[in-house]
Design a protein around this motif. Structure first.
Motif, PDB file in Angstrom:
ATOM      1  N   SER A  35     -23.255  -3.881 -25.318  1.00 42.13           N
ATOM      2  CA  SER A  35     -23.218  -2.451 -25.622  1.00 42.13           C
ATOM      3  C   SER A  35     -23.187  -1.659 -24.317  1.00 42.13           C
ATOM      4  O   SER A  35     -23.620  -2.129 -23.274  1.00 42.13           O
ATOM      5  N   ASN A  36     -22.700  -0.440 -24.403  1.00 38.23           N
ATOM      6  CA  ASN A  36     -22.487   0.374 -23.201  1.00 38.23           C
ATOM      7  C   ASN A  36     -23.726   1.184 -22.829  1.00 38.23           C
ATOM      8  O   ASN A  36     -23.694   2.413 -22.720  1.00 38.23           O
ATOM      9  N   ALA A  46     -19.238 -17.291 -25.810  1.00 37.56           N
ATOM     10  CA  ALA A  46     -19.609 -15.962 -25.318  1.00 37.56           C
ATOM     11  C   ALA A  46     -21.050 -15.648 -25.697  1.00 37.56           C
ATOM     12  O   ALA A  46     -21.571 -16.150 -26.696  1.00 37.56           O
ATOM     13  N   LEU A  47     -21.678 -14.796 -24.880  1.00 37.92           N
ATOM     14  CA  LEU A  47     -22.997 -14.255 -25.187  1.00 37.92           C
ATOM     15  C   LEU A  47     -22.835 -12.800 -25.598  1.00 37.92           C
ATOM     16  O   LEU A  47     -22.053 -12.054 -24.993  1.00 37.92           O
ATOM     17  N   VAL A  48     -23.574 -12.404 -26.636  1.00 37.16           N
ATOM     18  CA  VAL A  48     -23.507 -11.018 -27.116  1.00 37.16           C
ATOM     19  C   VAL A  48     -24.843 -10.330 -26.863  1.00 37.16           C
ATOM     20  O   VAL A  48     -25.903 -10.855 -27.198  1.00 37.16           O
ATOM     21  N   GLN A  49     -24.782  -9.142 -26.253  1.00 38.86           N
ATOM     22  CA  GLN A  49     -25.980  -8.348 -25.944  1.00 38.86           C
ATOM     23  C   GLN A  49     -25.817  -6.985 -26.612  1.00 38.86           C
ATOM     24  O   GLN A  49     -25.277  -6.052 -26.021  1.00 38.86           O
ATOM     25  N   PRO A  50     -26.268  -6.829 -27.878  1.00 38.45           N
ATOM     26  CA  PRO A  50     -26.010  -5.590 -28.614  1.00 38.45           C
ATOM     27  C   PRO A  50     -27.128  -4.554 -28.511  1.00 38.45           C
ATOM     28  O   PRO A  50     -27.307  -3.737 -29.418  1.00 38.45           O
ATOM     29  N   SER A  51     -27.884  -4.568 -27.430  1.00 41.05           N
ATOM     30  CA  SER A  51     -29.098  -3.752 -27.320  1.00 41.05           C
ATOM     31  C   SER A  51     -28.834  -2.251 -27.471  1.00 41.05           C
ATOM     32  O   SER A  51     -27.767  -1.747 -27.096  1.00 41.05           O
ATOM     33  N   ARG A  52     -29.862  -1.567 -27.963  1.00 40.14           N
ATOM     34  CA  ARG A  52     -29.814  -0.107 -28.049  1.00 40.14           C
ATOM     35  C   ARG A  52     -30.394   0.532 -26.790  1.00 40.14           C
ATOM     36  O   ARG A  52     -30.046   1.656 -26.443  1.00 40.14           O
ATOM     37  N   PHE A  53     -31.319  -0.130 -26.134  1.00 42.19           N
ATOM     38  CA  PHE A  53     -31.768   0.286 -24.804  1.00 42.19           C
ATOM     39  C   PHE A  53     -32.247  -0.950 -24.066  1.00 42.19           C
ATOM     40  O   PHE A  53     -32.782  -1.882 -24.653  1.00 42.19           O
ATOM     41  N   GLU A  54     -32.028  -0.950 -22.759  1.00 46.47           N
ATOM     42  CA  GLU A  54     -32.331  -2.130 -21.947  1.00 46.47           C
ATOM     43  C   GLU A  54     -32.359  -1.701 -20.492  1.00 46.47           C
ATOM     44  O   GLU A  54     -31.439  -1.039 -20.020  1.00 46.47           O
ATOM     45  N   GLY A  55     -33.409  -2.094 -19.777  1.00 49.92           N
ATOM     46  CA  GLY A  55     -33.510  -1.700 -18.377  1.00 49.92           C
ATOM     47  C   GLY A  55     -32.631  -2.504 -17.447  1.00 49.92           C
ATOM     48  O   GLY A  55     -32.242  -2.038 -16.374  1.00 49.92           O
ATOM     49  N   ILE A  67     -17.152  -4.467 -23.211  1.00 54.72           N
ATOM     50  CA  ILE A  67     -18.129  -3.423 -23.480  1.00 54.72           C
ATOM     51  C   ILE A  67     -17.757  -2.665 -24.752  1.00 54.72           C
ATOM     52  O   ILE A  67     -16.619  -2.216 -24.909  1.00 54.72           O
ATOM     53  N   PHE A  68     -18.735  -2.538 -25.673  1.00 56.34           N
ATOM     54  CA  PHE A  68     -18.496  -1.783 -26.899  1.00 56.34           C
ATOM     55  C   PHE A  68     -19.468  -0.604 -26.987  1.00 56.34           C
ATOM     56  O   PHE A  68     -20.542  -0.617 -26.377  1.00 56.34           O
ATOM     57  N   ASP A  69     -19.095   0.406 -27.766  1.00 54.48           N
ATOM     58  CA  ASP A  69     -19.934   1.585 -27.945  1.00 54.48           C
ATOM     59  C   ASP A  69     -21.194   1.212 -28.715  1.00 54.48           C
ATOM     60  O   ASP A  69     -21.132   0.545 -29.756  1.00 54.48           O
ATOM     61  N   ILE A  70     -22.332   1.655 -28.213  1.00 54.31           N
ATOM     62  CA  ILE A  70     -23.621   1.352 -28.817  1.00 54.31           C
ATOM     63  C   ILE A  70     -23.617   1.697 -30.309  1.00 54.31           C
ATOM     64  O   ILE A  70     -23.087   2.746 -30.722  1.00 54.31           O
ATOM     65  N   GLN A 117     -34.746  -2.392 -30.671  1.00 56.56           N
ATOM     66  CA  GLN A 117     -34.314  -2.352 -29.274  1.00 56.56           C
ATOM     67  C   GLN A 117     -33.108  -3.250 -29.034  1.00 56.56           C
ATOM     68  O   GLN A 117     -32.120  -2.830 -28.415  1.00 56.56           O
ATOM     69  N   LYS A 118     -33.180  -4.475 -29.516  1.00 59.05           N
ATOM     70  CA  LYS A 118     -32.187  -5.482 -29.137  1.00 59.05           C
ATOM     71  C   LYS A 118     -30.912  -5.462 -29.974  1.00 59.05           C
ATOM     72  O   LYS A 118     -29.919  -6.073 -29.590  1.00 59.05           O
ATOM     73  N   GLY A 119     -30.952  -4.791 -31.123  1.00 54.91           N
ATOM     74  CA  GLY A 119     -29.727  -4.552 -31.883  1.00 54.91           C
ATOM     75  C   GLY A 119     -29.134  -5.755 -32.595  1.00 54.91           C
ATOM     76  O   GLY A 119     -27.940  -5.762 -32.905  1.00 54.91           O
ATOM     77  N   GLN A 120     -29.962  -6.756 -32.931  1.00 55.09           N
ATOM     78  CA  GLN A 120     -29.418  -7.917 -33.636  1.00 55.09           C
ATOM     79  C   GLN A 120     -28.829  -7.541 -34.996  1.00 55.09           C
ATOM     80  O   GLN A 120     -27.911  -8.218 -35.479  1.00 55.09           O
ATOM     81  N   ASP A 121     -29.324  -6.478 -35.620  1.00 60.04           N
ATOM     82  CA  ASP A 121     -28.782  -6.047 -36.906  1.00 60.04           C
ATOM     83  C   ASP A 121     -27.327  -5.609 -36.780  1.00 60.04           C
ATOM     84  O   ASP A 121     -26.507  -5.867 -37.678  1.00 60.04           O
TER      85      ASP A 121
END
Length: 350
Positions: free
Chosen positions: A276-277, A249-258, A293-296, A180-184
């Motif tokens: 992520s977008n 900076a904070l990075v939020q690379p999630s694949r889904f997030e409410g 914003i970057f592409d998921i 979910q969170k995309g740390q990889d």
């Protein structure tokens, strides 16, 4: 009016931290109780709750079918006799059928199971993204009430100057659940920056714990990032309030997030956000200049955004963007407004 908030567990995470703030605000106006069903809670986060809020621990072993714990929960609710039972885990309604007419539920992310949600008296969603998800997948109508934070609790960044030899510091804060969170994805981006582009003067701190911890640490070793990545474990709110300003900076690379409460926290601190977008964070970051914003799932796009943030620091562009982001966000996501909007909704239900 008496309101009882119920969750199966209460560990350090975005939902729990948000709920602590809401409990504090609501307890100023109404009789407020928190019930935690399972023996799966963090005492540190419970200790953050003031004595204005009653805390009741049922201490059911997770997964136990012993009727004693169900009886204890029901008896507790009969004694409290709340006007509203506000649930924060979707399937709690399955064990609260004697109180069904008073139960409401807040969906805190996209993708929650929808099978039994129609049994709640009313549904709430924390963002338009979650609202649309409930409708699209389950045909369920919900009232949208944004999450919020207390902006006054955060230290704000004052110095945006970056020295030529200064290490550029990134932070990622979430449960270690890479699916979910995309740390990889973030670790792959760090590999590209460090080993393909040869940029060594950068460091990433990963904050949190969870089921992907071993996987991510092993991936970090495989990518030879031990010198550039640190796993710091979970941190309490006081650390977040005090320490976010130490990052660039904070990075939020999630694949889904409410939603993305950490995104707002970063903006409140005055640091840029690389996200992520996906729908939830995009909703928060709309019209925010300090959002990149970057592409998921796109490692190269994430690398490009990280390099752009570094460049904006070097060109003295970042401070103006962060001040604009704070101004835009502070007006929309105050926890006081979140709590009051729920109170208004409760009154309409009674």
């Amino acid at each position: 009016m008496k309101v009882c908030h119920i969750s199966f567990s209460f560990l350090i995470g975005g939902i729990e931290n948000m709920l602590v703030d809401i409990l504090e605000e609501q307890s100023k106006h109404i009789d407020t109780t928190l019930i935690v069903i399972n023996d799966h809670y963090d005492k540190k986060i419970l200790n953050r709750i003031s004595n204005k809020v009653k805390i009741i621990l049922i201490n059911r072993p997770e997964g136990s079918k012993n009727p004693y714990y169900l009886s204890k929960l029901w008896l507790t609710l009969y004694r409290i006799n709340p006007s509203v039972i506000h649930c924060h885990t979707p399937n709690i309604i399955d064990i609260l059928f004697p109180f069904k007419s008073r139960c409401i539920y807040t969906a805190h992310t996209t993708g929650v199971a929808t099978e039994n949600l129609h049994n709640y008296k009313k549904l709430f969603s924390i963002s338009k993204a979650v609202e649309h998800d409930l409708m699209d997948r389950g045909g369920l109508t919900s009232e949208m009430i944004y999450n919020g934070i207390d902006f006054t609790l955060f230290k704000t960044k004052k110095n945006y100057k970056v020295k030529p030899d200064e290490q550029f510091k990134l932070v990622q804060i979430s449960r270690l659940l890479h699916e979910q969170k995309g740390q990889d994805i973030l670790l792959e981006a760090m590999f590209t920056i460090v080993h393909k582009l040869g940029i060594k003067n950068i460091h990433l701190d990963i904050i949190g714990d969870g089921p992907s911890e071993s996987y991510l640490k092993n991936l970090c070793e495989e990518l030879k990032l031990q010198d550039q990545v640190s796993f710091l474990g979970p941190k309490d709110r006081s650390w977040i309030y005090e320490s976010l300003i130490n990052y660039h900076a904070l990075v939020q690379p999630s694949r889904f997030e409410g939603f993305g409460i950490t995104v707002i926290e970063a903006i409140a601190t005055g640091i840029p956000v690389i996200s992520s977008n996906i729908e939830g964070p995009l909703e928060v970051l709309q019209n925010v200049d300090s959002a990149y914003i970057f592409d998921i799932n796109n490692v190269n796009d994430l690398v490009s955004d990280i390099r752009q943030v570094v460049s904006d620091y070097q060109d003295n562009e970042i401070e103006k963007k962060c001040l604009q982001g704070l101004k835009v966000t502070e007006g929309k996501f105050k926890v006081k407004d979140t709590a009051i909007n729920y109170l208004k909704a409760y009154k309409q239900l009674i």
